[in-house]
Design a protein around this motif. Structure first.
Motif, mmCIF file in Angstrom:
data_model
loop_
_atom_site.group_PDB
_atom_site.id
_atom_site.type_symbol
_atom_site.label_atom_id
_atom_site.label_comp_id
_atom_site.label_asym_id
_atom_site.label_seq_id
_atom_site.Cartn_x
_atom_site.Cartn_y
_atom_site.Cartn_z
ATOM 1 N N GLU A 29 -14.747 29.816 9.540
ATOM 2 C CA GLU A 29 -16.083 30.352 9.029
ATOM 3 C C GLU A 29 -16.846 29.470 8.126
ATOM 4 O OE1 GLU A 29 -17.447 34.722 9.400
ATOM 5 O OE2 GLU A 29 -15.789 34.687 8.304
ATOM 6 N N ASN A 30 -15.950 28.955 7.193
ATOM 7 C CA ASN A 30 -16.354 28.250 5.699
ATOM 8 C C ASN A 30 -15.336 27.573 5.398
ATOM 9 O OD1 ASN A 30 -18.075 27.296 4.201
ATOM 10 N ND2 ASN A 30 -18.864 29.360 3.402
ATOM 11 N N ILE A 32 -14.537 26.348 1.353
ATOM 12 C CA ILE A 32 -15.368 26.227 0.088
ATOM 13 C C ILE A 32 -14.249 25.355 -1.094
ATOM 14 C CG2 ILE A 32 -16.350 27.289 -1.854
ATOM 15 C CD1 ILE A 32 -16.862 29.698 0.102
#
Length: 85
Positions: A29-30, A32
């Motif tokens: 999803e992501n 970071i």
């Protein structure tokens, strides 16, 4: 044939383990990047009520390339059920 340039990147192999039916998916999803670590947010999608799936054992997996890092890499897994009714 995928190629990873290990001078600037690194490969990640993500495995969910054995599942009792088909229809399970894994995706990112992501990603970071923090000061001291890289957090990778993973989405596990599982079939819910009414979904037509194979009754065979499956092993969902995903191979991805990320930018090379010496930071700690942590994984956060979120599960989502898809309702097919």
């Amino acid at each position: 044939k995928p190629v990873v340039d290990f001078e600037i990147g690194q490969a990640l192999a993500l495995f969910l383990g054995q599942r009792s039916t088909g229809g399970c998916l894994i995706d990112i999803e992501n990603i970071i990047e923090l000061e001291s670590q890289v957090d990778i947010h993973i989405l596990e999608t599982v079939p819910g009520a009414g979904c037509a799936v194979t009754t065979a054992f499956t092993q969902p997996y995903l191979f991805v390339e990320i930018i090379k890092t010496n930071k700690l890499v942590s994984f956060q897994i979120r599960s989502e059920t898809v309702n097919c009714n």
